[in-house]
Enzyme design. Structure first.
Site, PDB file in Angstrom:
ATOM      1  CD  GLU A 122      -3.177   3.986   4.077  1.00  0.00           C
ATOM      2  OE1 GLU A 122      -2.140   3.485   4.366  1.00  0.00           O
ATOM      3  OE2 GLU A 122      -4.392   4.358   4.601  1.00  0.00           O
ATOM      4  CG  HIS A 145       1.490   3.757   6.797  1.00  0.00           C
ATOM      5  ND1 HIS A 145       0.866   2.922   8.273  1.00  0.00           N
ATOM      6  CD2 HIS A 145      -0.237   2.949   7.173  1.00  0.00           C
ATOM      7  CE1 HIS A 145       0.430   3.142   9.280  1.00  0.00           C
ATOM      8  NE2 HIS A 145      -0.709   2.857   8.673  1.00  0.00           N
TER       9      HIS A 145
HETATM   10 NI    NI Z   1      -2.488   3.678   9.174  1.00  0.00          NI
END
Ligand code: NI
Length: 174
Positions: A143, A146
């Site tokens: 995450e 991202h």
């Molecule tokens: Ni993802």
């Protein structure tokens, strides 16, 4: 709370660095947090980052639970993390399977640090510091990527580590 459309690979929003949050209590940020939780709950995913709902803020939600894809995943309540960061504890890495709501139909093996020390601001504006390892450390690192415009396929070391979802499900069932 709105279920938002999830940005798919190729969308520029997934390739830019997300802005840090400076006011946790702003209505804009509260709306993003609520929509992230709602959108993640509508999927079989175990984590989501704000850029995936086209909101370029440093916000992620982790919600690990056992699923068809990750039968051995530990259960944890939905945890909202603002401005998250981490440092590796040691340099040990391990390669394991990942997928992404922005890249449907694909699974791949990706190397990640095994143990990390994380810090983030919680929904009340308090600084939290934890050590994570294994699957949850992996989801966290996925995450965080991202928020920096990186997707997990960028970290695949060998194209042969990329599987279709159908072949992946056959593999874990065998
Ligand atoms: Ni993802």
């Amino acid at each position: 709370m709105t279920i938002r459309e999830i940005a798919q690979l190729g969308n520029d929003i997934l390739r830019i660095v997300a802005k840090p949050v400076d006011d946790v209590n702003s209505p804009v940020i509260q709306q993003v947090i609520n929509d992230l939780i709602c959108t993640l709950e509508s999927t079989s995913g175990v984590g989501i980052a704000a850029p995936q709902i086209s909101e370029s803020w440093q916000i992620i939600v982790l919600a690990s639970k056992p699923t068809k894809r990750y039968p051995d995943a530990p259960s944890m309540p939905s945890t909202i993390m603002l401005n998250p960061s981490f440092i590796a504890i040691g340099d040990e890495t391990e390669k394991d399977w990942e997928g992404c709501l922005s890249i449907p139909g694909i699974r791949a093996k990706v190397p990640r640090y095994k143990r990390i020390k994380i810090s983030y601001t919680d929904q009340n504006g308090l600084l939290e510091i934890y050590e994570l390892e294994g699957f949850i450390a992996r989801v966290f690192q996925h995450e965080i990527d991202h928020l920096n415009g990186v997707v997990y396929l960028d970290r695949v070391e060998d194209n042969q580590d990329i599987f279709s979802e159908m072949e992946y499900l056959k593999l874990i069932a065998s």
